[in-house]
Design a protein around this motif. Structure first.
Motif, PDB file in Angstrom:
ATOM      1  N   VAL A   1      89.377  73.805  49.278  1.00 21.55           N
ATOM      2  CA  VAL A   1      90.701  74.434  49.299  1.00 21.55           C
ATOM      3  C   VAL A   1      91.606  73.603  48.391  1.00 21.55           C
ATOM      4  CG1 VAL A   1      92.707  75.067  50.687  1.00 21.55           C
ATOM      5  CG2 VAL A   1      90.401  75.331  51.635  1.00 21.55           C
ATOM      6  N   PHE A   2      92.216  74.270  47.424  1.00 24.64           N
ATOM      7  CA  PHE A   2      93.142  73.601  46.503  1.00 24.64           C
ATOM      8  C   PHE A   2      94.574  74.038  46.820  1.00 24.64           C
ATOM      9  CE2 PHE A   2      89.208  73.755  44.052  1.00 24.64           C
ATOM     10  CZ  PHE A   2      89.162  72.509  43.422  1.00 24.64           C
ATOM     11  N   ALA A   3      95.492  73.096  46.803  1.00 27.24           N
ATOM     12  CA  ALA A   3      96.914  73.431  46.929  1.00 27.24           C
ATOM     13  C   ALA A   3      97.686  72.615  45.900  1.00 27.24           C
ATOM     14  CB  ALA A   3      97.436  73.130  48.331  1.00 27.24           C
ATOM     15  N   GLY A   4      98.591  73.287  45.165  1.00 23.11           N
ATOM     16  CA  GLY A   4      99.403  72.585  44.179  1.00 23.11           C
ATOM     17  C   GLY A   4      98.606  71.968  43.055  1.00 23.11           C
ATOM     18  N   GLY A   5      97.490  72.598  42.682  1.00 19.38           N
ATOM     19  CA  GLY A   5      96.589  72.019  41.699  1.00 19.38           C
ATOM     20  C   GLY A   5      96.863  72.443  40.272  1.00 19.38           C
ATOM     21  N   MET A   6      95.950  72.008  39.379  1.00 22.63           N
ATOM     22  CA  MET A   6      96.087  72.297  37.954  1.00 22.63           C
ATOM     23  C   MET A   6      95.933  73.785  37.655  1.00 22.63           C
ATOM     24  SD  MET A   6      96.688  69.253  37.124  1.00 22.63           S
ATOM     25  CE  MET A   6      96.761  69.319  35.344  1.00 22.63           C
ATOM     26  N   TYR A   7      95.359  74.534  38.584  1.00 24.86           N
ATOM     27  CA  TYR A   7      95.214  75.983  38.401  1.00 24.86           C
ATOM     28  C   TYR A   7      96.564  76.672  38.256  1.00 24.86           C
ATOM     29  CZ  TYR A   7      96.398  75.998  43.372  1.00 24.86           C
ATOM     30  OH  TYR A   7      97.032  75.788  44.578  1.00 24.86           O
ATOM     31  N   ALA A   8      97.629  76.028  38.731  1.00 26.90           N
ATOM     32  CA  ALA A   8      98.968  76.627  38.663  1.00 26.90           C
ATOM     33  C   ALA A   8      99.666  76.326  37.344  1.00 26.90           C
ATOM     34  CB  ALA A   8      99.828  76.134  39.822  1.00 26.90           C
ATOM     35  N   GLN A   9      99.056  75.507  36.483  1.00 25.34           N
ATOM     36  CA  GLN A   9      99.672  75.132  35.222  1.00 25.34           C
ATOM     37  C   GLN A   9      98.911  75.770  34.061  1.00 25.34           C
ATOM     38  OE1 GLN A   9     100.356  70.702  36.932  1.00 25.34           O
ATOM     39  NE2 GLN A   9     100.860  70.938  34.766  1.00 25.34           N
ATOM     40  N   ARG A  10      99.581  76.635  33.357  1.00 30.52           N
ATOM     41  CA  ARG A  10      98.954  77.413  32.287  1.00 30.52           C
ATOM     42  C   ARG A  10      98.348  76.539  31.204  1.00 30.52           C
ATOM     43  NH1 ARG A  10     103.463  80.122  29.573  1.00 30.52           N
ATOM     44  NH2 ARG A  10     103.613  78.030  28.682  1.00 30.52           N
ATOM     45  N   ASP A  11      99.008  75.443  30.849  1.00 30.43           N
ATOM     46  CA  ASP A  11      98.573  74.628  29.724  1.00 30.43           C
ATOM     47  C   ASP A  11      97.624  73.499  30.110  1.00 30.43           C
ATOM     48  OD1 ASP A  11     100.250  76.222  28.220  1.00 30.43           O
ATOM     49  OD2 ASP A  11     101.932  74.810  28.294  1.00 30.43           O
ATOM     50  N   ALA A  12      97.278  73.394  31.384  1.00 32.02           N
ATOM     51  CA  ALA A  12      96.389  72.322  31.838  1.00 32.02           C
ATOM     52  C   ALA A  12      94.927  72.699  31.595  1.00 32.02           C
ATOM     53  CB  ALA A  12      96.611  72.043  33.324  1.00 32.02           C
ATOM     54  N   SER A  13      94.048  71.714  31.682  1.00 31.26           N
ATOM     55  CA  SER A  13      92.607  71.969  31.584  1.00 31.26           C
ATOM     56  C   SER A  13      92.111  72.588  32.891  1.00 31.26           C
ATOM     57  CB  SER A  13      91.859  70.657  31.318  1.00 31.26           C
ATOM     58  OG  SER A  13      90.464  70.858  31.420  1.00 31.26           O
TER      59      SER A  13
END
Length: 340
Positions: free
Chosen positions: A118-130
């Motif tokens: 379970v991910f919360a507040g992760g890099m998936y929410a940032q468009r420009d992240a890897s």
């Protein structure tokens, strides 16, 4: 080896001989005993014997960006409790500046053969992240759930607070109080929940006669200091109402207003987001938009367990309704004196 046998045997309350039979793949042990020994092995941090790695442990990774923001410990408590009720143990993985990255944690969890993440507040929410480490999860077909808005191409099930409704609630409250100059303090420009709220606020402003322009929004890091700096810039432009993307940002805005000699809520109104712990104990108590953390956390666990049991769940997004909690950081806009 002897020490490992002793620790695992003590953990599960069995003899070392029984533990040895499980680890060596010998007959004469029940399936329940085998599962208990393997779960203890995982919990104690020991690597499974190669022959036993085909089965996933009853461990679930819970990956959070930090614990300084009180909303994340609250979420971890809900998820950990819900997992325990299902017979799973949560493995808490939190990011630190210059420490272990989210990608590193994914590699660690994969090596431990966890049942899901379970991910919360992760890099998936940032468009420009890897996002490469999410692809590794997909390739391994490991069950995973994302909490709050994500970039579109990942394909995992999501549990989100309705950002559109949250922005409209906050903007509507300030408008009803007579504020015409309303600014937003949000996370980074590529942060998907922030973009959703900004777009929703712009649409609301356009339909209700409120001013909205590029200088109505300040993007910053999610911290009290970031909120202070962003609010200082908005105050210089004459904004009297602030819609913030987090409670810490809102507390920073309150501090900035005080430093500028503008008491909250007499001269400036501030709305937070999350309703994290102790927001009713701040000075003044913070008006905020509450995320339904309990319902969202349990839904995330339900989605994860469904994937573990059934093998596949559609990558849909479940939207949960936020709640405006009105306290004492918002008040009617002060009328400017009209020259005689």
């Amino acid at each position: 080896m002897t020490r490992r046998l002793a620790e695992v045997a003590k953990k599960v309350g069995m003899s070392e001989a029984t533990v040895s039979r499980v680890l060596n793949g010998r007959p004469g042990v029940s399936e329940a005993t085998r599962k208990a020994v393997l779960a203890a092995l995982d919990t104690l941090g020991y690597e499974r014997p190669t022959r036993l790695r085909g089965n996933r442990a009853r461990l679930v990774g819970l990956v959070l960006p930090e614990l300084q923001n009180p909303i994340f410990p609250a979420f971890a408590e809900v998820v950990g409790g819900a997992l325990a009720q299902q017979g799973f143990t949560s493995v808490l993985c939190t990011g630190t500046v210059g420490g272990v990255s989210e990608s590193d944690y994914v590699d660690l969890l994969l090596s431990q053969h966890v049942s899901g993440v379970v991910f919360a507040g992760g890099m998936y929410a940032q468009r420009d992240a890897s996002h490469e480490h999410y692809e590794r999860i997909r390739e391994r077909r490991l069950p995973a759930v994302l909490v709050n808005a994500a970039v579109e191409h990942l394909g995992f099930p999501q549990v989100s607070c309705d950002d559109v409704a949250a922005a409209r609630m906050a903007a509507g409250h300030l408008r009803a109080l007579g504020h015409e100059r309303i600014g937003m303090i949000l996370g980074p420009p590529d942060h998907m929940p922030s973009r959703r709220r900004m777009d929703a606020f712009a649409a609301y402003a356009g339909g209700h006669g409120l001013e909205f322009a590029e200088d109505s929004v300040e993007h910053t890091m999610f911290s009290l200091e970031g909120g202070h700096a962003a609010a200082t810039r908005l105050l210089r432009r004459g904004f009297t109402g602030f819609v913030c993307g987090g409670d810490l940002l809102a507390l920073g805005a309150v501090r900035a207003a005080r430093r500028a000699g503008l008491p909250v809520p007499r001269d400036v109104s501030v709305i937070g987001y999350d309703d994290s712990a102790l927001m009713n104990r701040t000075e003044p108590p913070l008006t905020t938009v509450r995320q339904p953390i309990e319902a969202m956390g349990r839904a995330a666990v339900d989605l994860l367990i469904a994937q573990i049991d059934a093998g596949a769940v559609p990558g849909d997004e479940l939207l949960f309704e936020p709640e405006l909690v009105v306290r004492a950081s918002t008040a009617p806009a002060r009328r400017r004196a009209v020259p005689a």
